[in-house]
Design a protein around this motif. Sequence first.
Motif, mmCIF file in Angstrom:
data_model
loop_
_atom_site.group_PDB
_atom_site.id
_atom_site.type_symbol
_atom_site.label_atom_id
_atom_site.label_comp_id
_atom_site.label_asym_id
_atom_site.label_seq_id
_atom_site.Cartn_x
_atom_site.Cartn_y
_atom_site.Cartn_z
ATOM 1 N N LYS A 403 -15.442 4.842 -7.585
ATOM 2 C CA LYS A 403 -14.982 4.111 -8.763
ATOM 3 C C LYS A 403 -13.452 4.081 -8.863
ATOM 4 O O LYS A 403 -12.874 4.120 -9.943
ATOM 5 N N GLU A 404 -12.821 3.941 -7.707
ATOM 6 C CA GLU A 404 -11.365 3.778 -7.660
ATOM 7 C C GLU A 404 -11.089 2.289 -7.492
ATOM 8 O O GLU A 404 -10.788 1.787 -6.417
ATOM 9 N N TYR A 405 -11.217 1.581 -8.598
ATOM 10 C CA TYR A 405 -11.186 0.120 -8.547
ATOM 11 C C TYR A 405 -9.796 -0.421 -8.258
ATOM 12 O O TYR A 405 -9.659 -1.510 -7.681
ATOM 13 N N SER A 406 -8.765 0.259 -8.645
ATOM 14 C CA SER A 406 -7.406 -0.223 -8.398
ATOM 15 C C SER A 406 -7.136 -0.335 -6.901
ATOM 16 O O SER A 406 -6.682 -1.380 -6.406
ATOM 17 N N GLN A 407 -7.427 0.717 -6.163
ATOM 18 C CA GLN A 407 -7.197 0.686 -4.731
ATOM 19 C C GLN A 407 -8.109 -0.313 -4.034
ATOM 20 O O GLN A 407 -7.695 -1.026 -3.110
ATOM 21 N N ALA A 408 -9.367 -0.397 -4.471
ATOM 22 C CA ALA A 408 -10.300 -1.347 -3.855
ATOM 23 C C ALA A 408 -9.858 -2.791 -4.079
ATOM 24 O O ALA A 408 -9.932 -3.632 -3.172
ATOM 25 N N LEU A 409 -9.358 -3.090 -5.289
ATOM 26 C CA LEU A 409 -8.906 -4.453 -5.575
ATOM 27 C C LEU A 409 -7.676 -4.807 -4.756
ATOM 28 O O LEU A 409 -7.555 -5.937 -4.254
ATOM 29 N N GLU A 410 -6.752 -3.899 -4.584
ATOM 30 C CA GLU A 410 -5.563 -4.168 -3.788
ATOM 31 C C GLU A 410 -5.930 -4.446 -2.334
ATOM 32 O O GLU A 410 -5.354 -5.334 -1.702
ATOM 33 N N ILE A 411 -6.896 -3.707 -1.800
ATOM 34 C CA ILE A 411 -7.307 -3.935 -0.416
ATOM 35 C C ILE A 411 -7.979 -5.298 -0.278
ATOM 36 O O ILE A 411 -7.717 -6.043 0.677
ATOM 37 N N ALA A 412 -8.836 -5.649 -1.219
ATOM 38 C CA ALA A 412 -9.527 -6.946 -1.152
ATOM 39 C C ALA A 412 -8.548 -8.105 -1.216
ATOM 40 O O ALA A 412 -8.710 -9.112 -0.517
ATOM 41 N N LEU A 413 -7.517 -7.977 -2.041
ATOM 42 C CA LEU A 413 -6.521 -9.043 -2.136
ATOM 43 C C LEU A 413 -5.605 -9.047 -0.918
ATOM 44 O O LEU A 413 -5.116 -10.110 -0.510
ATOM 45 N N LYS A 414 -5.368 -7.905 -0.329
ATOM 46 C CA LYS A 414 -4.492 -7.830 0.838
ATOM 47 C C LYS A 414 -5.115 -8.519 2.036
ATOM 48 O O LYS A 414 -4.433 -9.242 2.776
ATOM 49 N N VAL A 415 -6.406 -8.301 2.247
ATOM 50 C CA VAL A 415 -7.073 -8.924 3.387
ATOM 51 C C VAL A 415 -7.508 -10.352 3.087
ATOM 52 O O VAL A 415 -8.037 -11.037 3.966
ATOM 53 N N ASP A 416 -7.283 -10.812 1.858
ATOM 54 C CA ASP A 416 -7.574 -12.190 1.455
ATOM 55 C C ASP A 416 -9.046 -12.545 1.687
ATOM 56 O O ASP A 416 -9.387 -13.518 2.367
ATOM 57 N N LYS A 417 -9.916 -11.737 1.086
ATOM 58 C CA LYS A 417 -11.356 -11.980 1.156
ATOM 59 C C LYS A 417 -11.887 -12.206 -0.253
ATOM 60 O O LYS A 417 -12.019 -11.261 -1.038
ATOM 61 N N PRO A 418 -12.169 -13.451 -0.617
ATOM 62 C CA PRO A 418 -12.599 -13.747 -1.989
ATOM 63 C C PRO A 418 -13.878 -13.031 -2.401
ATOM 64 O O PRO A 418 -13.979 -12.541 -3.526
ATOM 65 N N MET A 419 -14.866 -12.952 -1.505
ATOM 66 C CA MET A 419 -16.122 -12.326 -1.888
ATOM 67 C C MET A 419 -15.962 -10.831 -2.113
ATOM 68 O O MET A 419 -16.582 -10.262 -3.030
ATOM 69 N N GLN A 420 -15.132 -10.189 -1.311
ATOM 70 C CA GLN A 420 -14.883 -8.770 -1.532
ATOM 71 C C GLN A 420 -14.163 -8.560 -2.866
ATOM 72 O O GLN A 420 -14.478 -7.621 -3.609
ATOM 73 N N ALA A 421 -13.200 -9.438 -3.164
ATOM 74 C CA ALA A 421 -12.511 -9.341 -4.453
ATOM 75 C C ALA A 421 -13.477 -9.571 -5.610
ATOM 76 O O ALA A 421 -13.378 -8.912 -6.658
ATOM 77 N N TYR A 422 -14.424 -10.494 -5.420
ATOM 78 C CA TYR A 422 -15.410 -10.743 -6.482
ATOM 79 C C TYR A 422 -16.272 -9.508 -6.721
ATOM 80 O O TYR A 422 -16.561 -9.150 -7.874
#
Length: 678
Positions: A403-422
């Motif tokens: 449940k470390e959503y901040s780090q997970a969101l930054e990684i999803a946006l860094k790799v530019d994967k919309p479904m992972q960010a969703y």
Amino acid sequence: TFGAARGGYLGLVLNHKAVAEQSKDEVLIAVDAEHNLSFVDSKLSLNRTIVGHNDEILDLKIIPHSTSIVVATNSPQVRVFDLENFSCSVLDGHSATVLCVDASPCGRYLASCGKDKTLRLWKADTLQCLAVATGHTEPIGACGMSQKVGKYEVGGKAARNGGGAFCVTASIDRTLKRWNLLGPEEWNIATDAGPVELEVATSVRGHEKDINIISVAPNDSIVASGSQDKTVKLWNSTDLSLKATLQGHRRGVWDCQFSPIDRVLATSSGDKTIKLWSLSDFSCVRTFQGHLSSVLRVRFLSTGLQLVSSGADGLLKVWTIRTNECETTLDGHSDKVWALDLAYGGNVNAKNRVKKDLLVSGGADSKIVVWEDSTAEIEAEERAQQAESVLLDQKMANHLRHKEYSQALEIALKVDKPMQAYKVLAALLENEISTTAKQKLKSGSTVSTTVLQKHVSTWNLDRVAQVLKYCRDWNTRSRNAPLAMWVLNAIVTTIPVERLASRAATRTEHGSIPELLAGVTPYAERHFDRLDRLHTSSYLLDFLLFNMSSLDPVGVGGHGNDEFAQWEAKSKLVLPPKYVDGRIQVGGKALVGIGENRLREKDDSDSGNDSDEDMDEILTVGDSSSSSSDDDDEGDPTSREDNDGNVSHLPNEQAEPSPESNSGGDDDNDSRSDDDSC
């Protein structure tokens, strides 16, 4: 003499300090009519030349074991360019335009032919003319030198009898001629007395039309010629006797090349195709189609598994022989690409060996373009990206698990994967609802965006535009719309409007932020309209529940069941009912068949009104203030309005039922009135 024959020199600059940094001697810079800069020392010897204009590139050849290329332009001069700094040297000797050039596989000799009907042999290191061959009656358009390096060491009588190196020329007079070359020692002796006159060893009439290309096999056994008569002919190199004729092209053949690996021959034609021929049975084994105009040049890549071709459309294409497919298209020219050559990975420069293939192209647009084989680098980069992607995906999964959503969101946006960010944002929203928003939802307020707003406050405009682009795509589907609106709410409530509408916001990497917001609007309006219709339709449930309570009244005479009353006390309606002018209003609609006895239990303010006429008043469904006619009918408890808007009056005995009839009597009229009320 660089530009003396084509306009002379136009200007001189003496002792230019910026140019003469490495030398203390005076330097003279001469500018000629072709915009070339010639650097001359104090002894008037030419040091280097910078070419300002090449004119149309007719042919070029990479000199093996060096970083230089020999180029035939639309001029009598042959130019030798250094690929490292593109400084140019000039070979003067021809009296007319040079049409074709070639280089020996050992890199020591150069050959050039032109409209002056002569062949000239040059020494590559000193740029000195070694020999001249005359004999053709028309301009020479193609030439080819022997490809076995060892033959260039043969000299004496063996070289004169054809055992050494040779050169084959083809002319517009439709003949092929073989010229035997001398050995290295004889060339050194002959250069002191001037160029040597070469003699024709063999001459044959080859084609019915102009000959465009000459190619020598890697083992020097076969010579191939392509002509405008749509044929390719194979000749024995010793006596130029015809060995085979390849027919299949529908227009003139512009180029033919032997494979360095297999016994196959590639040809290119004006019919926009490339054909691959087997030298075993002389049959066509492959045909490549894809160019939009004539294919002018074709070459084998070093492995022999691919082809590269150039066309009159200005494009270069790389083909895979096994699949007959075009792997990539290179766009570097704006006009016909007449010249193309390939240096294999064994080529050597002044510092070290070149490990990758080098491709050089020249065209009618006067440009010389150097292409490097970057396949290995691209594959290595792709493998590194895949490994990094797998690692980041694992890190993101671990962050979500903890449940470390901040780090997970930054990684999803860094790799530019919309479904992972969703997925990360959906988990963040679910966590927000489950932890802090349950009580707020019960009170009717919206979900808090405090956690997401903390992330948004740290984003730059490029990251905001990236997320808005995701929201625009998510918002096109009703299933993803709530999350998109939640993220959009966090953005517009955190970032000031001035920043979202600034000039920098219109120039982000992911597009203009105002345009992205404009793309969200149409689907958002559609989703809100859908929710509004759903909310309006939900009032039918309230209408149904209220009428169900009138069918089975509770607490009258002590015979009622209190289960409905308990459910009603615990349940929450879509909107609490209102009492306007003696009617129950739910969502702006008046309900039918609700007795005043139910109203008195809910509202003590109406406890004094117990007239029999108001006990089971039949009400109309519609707006409470729809028209003045409705107000007139309100006062008459015996009137009702049907679906068509017609007002009808009920009999008195139905309009004023006795209290006993409401408590479960068997009178048919009373039961019929109840049915009408429902």
